[in-house]
Design a protein around this motif. Structure first.
Motif, short mmCIF file in Angstrom:
data_model
loop_
_atom_site.label_atom_id
_atom_site.label_comp_id
_atom_site.label_asym_id
_atom_site.label_seq_id
_atom_site.Cartn_x
_atom_site.Cartn_y
_atom_site.Cartn_z
N SER A 90 -10.31 24.19 -39.64
CA SER A 90 -10.90 25.01 -38.60
C SER A 90 -12.38 25.22 -38.89
O SER A 90 -12.77 25.44 -40.04
N THR A 92 -15.80 27.49 -37.59
CA THR A 92 -16.34 28.58 -36.79
C THR A 92 -17.85 28.63 -36.98
O THR A 92 -18.40 27.97 -37.87
N PRO A 98 -14.72 30.72 -33.05
CA PRO A 98 -14.18 29.37 -33.25
C PRO A 98 -14.98 28.31 -32.50
O PRO A 98 -15.43 28.52 -31.37
N PHE A 116 -13.38 24.86 -28.65
CA PHE A 116 -13.29 26.23 -28.15
C PHE A 116 -14.57 26.63 -27.44
O PHE A 116 -15.67 26.53 -27.99
N ALA A 121 -9.96 27.17 -24.24
CA ALA A 121 -9.75 26.26 -25.36
C ALA A 121 -9.19 24.96 -24.82
O ALA A 121 -8.27 24.96 -23.99
N TYR A 142 -12.26 35.85 -28.71
CA TYR A 142 -11.02 35.54 -29.42
C TYR A 142 -11.30 34.82 -30.73
O TYR A 142 -12.36 34.24 -30.95
N GLU A 144 -9.08 32.17 -33.76
CA GLU A 144 -8.22 30.98 -33.67
C GLU A 144 -7.14 31.04 -34.74
O GLU A 144 -7.38 31.48 -35.86
N ASP A 145 -5.93 30.63 -34.37
CA ASP A 145 -4.74 30.89 -35.18
C ASP A 145 -4.78 30.30 -36.59
O ASP A 145 -4.27 30.92 -37.53
N ASN A 167 -6.14 36.09 -30.42
CA ASN A 167 -5.94 34.92 -31.26
C ASN A 167 -5.40 33.78 -30.40
O ASN A 167 -4.36 33.93 -29.75
N PHE A 168 -6.10 32.65 -30.38
CA PHE A 168 -5.61 31.50 -29.62
C PHE A 168 -4.55 30.75 -30.43
O PHE A 168 -4.76 30.38 -31.58
N ASN A 169 -3.39 30.52 -29.79
CA ASN A 169 -2.29 29.79 -30.42
C ASN A 169 -1.62 28.94 -29.35
O ASN A 169 -0.93 29.46 -28.47
#
Length: 239
Positions: A90, A92, A98, A116, A121, A142, A144-145, A167-169
């Motif tokens: 990941s 950021t 993110p 993102f 996303a 947000y 990110e997971d 949280n993006f999932n």
């Protein structure tokens, strides 16, 4: 402590009752001075509702800061189930917003490349050479997971206050899969004669999973997580 752990494993916990304060990338509550490169190993043990071990695995986590490019990188690898390897990286910006994530499941021949934006996303999936693209709407601000748990120790939470991090999932029914956190108490362990280590303990709710997280006051990294979810529980410890 024994009573505390027993209740936790049974899942007997009150829900959060106060309206949470929202934390977003760039907020002052994030202690950016706590960010440091790290290379850590964690053992995960997953149990069913009867307490039997379903599976256990080791996880290798790394994070580092690329100041020249204005990026923070979080990388993870693990083998779960046995013989099945996966990695994810990941990226950021320096405010923890993110930018991109790449996840690979080697034996399955599946990879995900995510980009993102402020309110969306985009996930590009490659399944054995078959490509597909899907865009998910998100509210601005947000996380990110695959990187969010790395940053819990960087949050300057006040005791008794409930906080929420969107949280993006991609793997949940809704792409917004937030965490709620509350700093509930302090703990200390005698790891060696004359050496006492202090910890902050956060209670969390993440979807249908509830539990507690121990964070080392010196390193600001997670050292233990104990949690329950429908049909089972998990126990994570830093090695």
């Amino acid at each position: 402590m024994k009573v505390f752990l027993t209740l936790l494993l049974l899942g007997i916990w009150r829900p959060f009752t106060s309206e949470p304060l929202v934390i977003q990338p760039g907020d002052r509550i994030i202690r950016y001075d706590r960010i440091r490169p790290a290379h850590e190993f964690y053992k995960n043990v997953i149990r069913d509702s009867a307490g039997n071990i379903r599976y256990e695995f080791m996880m290798e986590n790394m994070s580092f800061v690329d100041s020249a490019k204005g990026r923070i990188i979080f990388a993870r690898s693990r083998q779960v189930p046995a013989g099945q390897f996966s990695t994810d990286t990941s990226v950021t910006d320096l405010q923890l917003k993110p930018v991109r994530m790449h996840e690979i499941h080697y034996q399955r021949g599946v990879s995900f490349d995510m980009e993102f934006g402020a309110t969306a996303a985009t996930v590009i999936t490659d399944r054995k050479g078959v490509m597909s693209t899907k865009e998910y709407p998100m509210k601005a601000g947000y996380f990110e997971d695959n990187m969010i748990e790395y940053i819990f120790g960087w949050l300057a939470l006040k005791k008794g206050v409930v906080y929420r991090l969107d949280n993006f999932n991609k793997d949940t029914p809704e792409p917004s899969d937030p965490y709620e956190l509350e700093y509930v108490f302090d703990d200390e362990w005698d790891l060696a004669p004359g050496h006492r280590t202090l910890y902050r303990v956060f209670r969390f709710v993440h979807g249908k999973t509830t539990g507690h997280i121990w964070i080392d006051n010196e390193t600001n990294s997670i050292v233990k997580t104990v949690a329950v979810f429908p049909g089972g529980s998990y126990f994570l410890t830093r090695q």
